[in-house]
Design a protein around this motif. Structure first.
Motif, short mmCIF file in Angstrom:
data_model
loop_
_atom_site.label_atom_id
_atom_site.label_comp_id
_atom_site.label_asym_id
_atom_site.label_seq_id
_atom_site.Cartn_x
_atom_site.Cartn_y
_atom_site.Cartn_z
N PHE A 1 0.74 -1.14 0.05
CA PHE A 1 -0.10 -0.12 -0.23
C PHE A 1 0.72 1.25 0.10
N HIS A 2 2.04 1.23 1.03
CA HIS A 2 2.76 2.40 1.04
C HIS A 2 3.98 2.46 0.02
N GLY A 3 4.22 1.45 -0.65
CA GLY A 3 5.34 1.11 -1.53
C GLY A 3 6.98 1.23 -0.74
N ILE A 4 6.62 0.47 0.32
CA ILE A 4 7.95 0.05 1.13
C ILE A 4 8.58 -1.17 0.57
N PRO A 5 9.85 -1.13 0.18
CA PRO A 5 10.55 -2.22 -0.37
C PRO A 5 10.90 -3.54 0.64
N LYS A 6 11.25 -3.25 1.91
CA LYS A 6 11.67 -4.41 2.51
C LYS A 6 10.92 -4.72 3.84
N ILE A 7 10.79 -5.82 4.17
CA ILE A 7 9.94 -6.55 5.30
C ILE A 7 10.88 -7.41 6.09
N TYR A 8 11.05 -7.14 7.22
CA TYR A 8 11.94 -7.82 8.14
C TYR A 8 11.09 -8.27 9.40
N SER A 9 11.60 -9.41 9.92
CA SER A 9 11.08 -9.81 11.32
C SER A 9 11.71 -9.16 12.55
N TYR A 10 11.17 -9.47 13.78
CA TYR A 10 12.18 -8.61 14.96
C TYR A 10 13.08 -9.70 15.02
N GLU A 11 13.16 -10.84 14.66
CA GLU A 11 14.55 -11.63 14.79
C GLU A 11 15.37 -10.98 13.88
N GLN A 12 15.16 -10.36 12.75
CA GLN A 12 16.08 -9.96 11.69
C GLN A 12 16.43 -8.46 12.22
N TYR A 13 16.05 -7.94 12.92
CA TYR A 13 16.33 -6.56 13.39
C TYR A 13 17.62 -6.12 13.34
N ASP A 14 18.74 -6.82 13.83
CA ASP A 14 19.79 -6.42 13.69
C ASP A 14 20.43 -6.62 12.26
N GLU A 15 20.09 -7.63 11.58
CA GLU A 15 20.28 -7.64 10.11
C GLU A 15 19.83 -6.53 9.40
N MET A 16 18.68 -5.89 9.81
CA MET A 16 18.08 -4.75 9.09
C MET A 16 18.99 -3.72 9.19
N LEU A 17 19.31 -3.65 10.68
CA LEU A 17 20.07 -2.30 10.90
C LEU A 17 21.40 -2.50 10.11
N ALA A 18 22.15 -3.27 9.91
CA ALA A 18 23.36 -3.51 9.27
C ALA A 18 23.45 -3.49 7.82
N SER A 19 22.30 -3.63 7.36
CA SER A 19 21.97 -3.93 5.67
C SER A 19 22.16 -2.58 4.97
N GLY A 20 22.21 -1.40 5.56
CA GLY A 20 22.05 -0.11 4.93
C GLY A 20 20.81 0.26 4.25
N VAL A 21 20.04 -0.34 4.66
CA VAL A 21 18.50 0.05 3.96
C VAL A 21 17.73 1.35 4.83
N CYS A 22 18.37 1.66 5.72
CA CYS A 22 17.70 2.97 6.56
C CYS A 22 18.60 3.71 7.22
N ASP A 23 18.17 4.95 7.40
CA ASP A 23 19.12 5.98 8.21
C ASP A 23 18.43 6.08 9.47
N ALA A 24 17.35 5.85 9.66
CA ALA A 24 16.72 6.09 10.92
C ALA A 24 15.75 5.08 11.02
N VAL A 25 15.23 4.88 12.50
CA VAL A 25 13.96 3.90 12.87
C VAL A 25 13.17 4.77 13.49
N TYR A 26 11.81 4.39 13.27
CA TYR A 26 10.64 4.92 14.20
C TYR A 26 10.27 3.81 14.93
N ILE A 27 10.39 3.83 16.34
CA ILE A 27 10.01 2.91 17.22
C ILE A 27 8.70 3.18 17.75
N ALA A 28 7.81 2.25 17.35
CA ALA A 28 6.41 2.10 17.99
C ALA A 28 5.94 0.92 18.34
N LEU A 29 6.83 0.53 19.32
CA LEU A 29 6.78 -0.65 19.97
C LEU A 29 6.16 -0.73 21.48
#
Length: 357
Positions: A48-76
């Protein structure tokens, strides 16, 4: 960087209804990833929003290291804020964290220290600091329109649904943390000072929603110079969202002061002279995101930084202690170096494009 790339960490209701729709309204931000525990629903949101990547919570560190983002919005849930923000900082990623910033003063301090060590920015998600009506209220006070502010009073109430994580003790849920924090944050900037003492009382009925957290809480704060502020927050009462500031020469009355779907309305009363103020709609979350992205791009510390969130958590914990013991509790917080101003406002248009499950 052309646009700041955000990973949305937690794809629940507030992300769906408020944050995710707002990002496309800015010209300096975009979403590039979702971190979620519900991949099927996340895929619908991503499409719906045109977001290219989806990660599980278990993949959070992988996502952070992947270069896919500059910032996180934490709504947990509140209990997860510190862990996810510190991990982001350790990976060199900026963090915009929903309020309250964390569970404890120690967790807030650890988040601040991690960001300082990494050279990243940490911002507490006080969206009202970035929309024009709230800043206009503070400007009216600073301009002396009601003289010196002496009394602040607020009521913020709503009905919470059974099963919501905001009613769970393990996540530090309750009306104080979820909606009382708005009242607390407002009073601190109304007086441009930090509270020095609080006395509080809470209570609950036999309603099953409130088996773990209070239904209602009320607190009275002393500020420097004997200014007084009070608020009542409830998860078991009809919707009400208002505050009033009484000065030595007048009064400011604010309705819908905290809701994100509407703009605060206020009037200034000086004797028989009443001035009404209303504002064209602005997307609160879009304004907040645009402001944080500007800070990231310029390397400027945000006004609502980690210390701003820490100040509220310290006061929230003092409220709880007072309600538990029945005694006044001293609060020791250094004055803030700045407050919301026209510099923190961003005029971002609203949108009706949203997908909410």
């Amino acid at each position: 960087m052309a646009k700041v790339r955000y990973a949305v960490v937690g794809s629940g209701w507030i992300s769906q209804i408020a944050f995710m729709p707002s990002v496309a309204q800015t010209d300096n931000s975009e979403m590039t990833a979702i971190v979620t525990g519900n991949p099927e629903r996340a895929q619908e949101l991503a499409d719906f929003h045109g977001i290219p990547k989806i990660y599980s919570y278990e993949q959070y560190d992988e996502m952070l290291a992947s270069g896919v983002c500059d910032a996180v919005y934490i709504a947990l849930p509140n209990s997860m804020h510190a862990d996810y923000a510190i991990r982001a900082a350790n990976a060199g990623i900026h963090a915009l964290v929903e309020k309250p910033l964390a569970l404890t003063v120690a967790e807030c301090e650890a988040m601040i220290a991690a960001a300082q060590k990494a050279g990243t920015l940490l911002m507490t998600a006080y969206r009202l600091h970035n929309e024009p009506a709230t800043v206009a209220i503070l400007d009216a006070i600073r301009d002396g329109q009601i003289g010196t502010p002496r009394v602040f009073s607020s009521v913020f109430t709503m009905q919470a649904d059974l099963g919501n994580h905001r009613l769970e003790a393990k996540h530090w849920g309750g009306p104080l943390q979820d909606i009382g924090v708005y009242c607390l944050n407002a009073m601190r900037h109304v007086f441009s000072a930090e509270p020095v003492e609080v006395i509080a009382m809470d209570g609950a009925t036999e309603d099953p929603r409130f088996s773990e957290v209070p239904e209602v809480i009320s607190a009275t704060f002393r500020f420097p110079g004997a200014a007084i502020a009070t608020f009542t927050a409830s998860f078991g009462a009809h919707d009400l969202d208002e505050y009033r500031i009484v000065g030595t020469e007048g009064v400011i009355e604010v309705s819908t002061g905290y809701a994100f779907k509407t703009m605060p309305k206020f009037r200034v009363i000086r004797g028989d002279d009443v001035t009404e103020h209303e504002f064209d709609p602005v997307d609160h979350f879009g304004a907040q995101t645009a402001y944080f992205s500007d800070c990231i791009q310029s390397g400027t510390r945000p006004e609502s930084d980690g210390e701003e969130g820490l100040a509220d958590v310290r006061a929230l914990r003092a409220v709880e202690e007072s309600a538990r013991t029945g005694r006044p509790v001293t609060i020791e917080t250094a004055p803030r170096p700045s407050h919301p101003s026209k510099d923190t406002v961003r005029m971002i248009p609203t949108t009706e494009k949203r997908l909410v499950f």
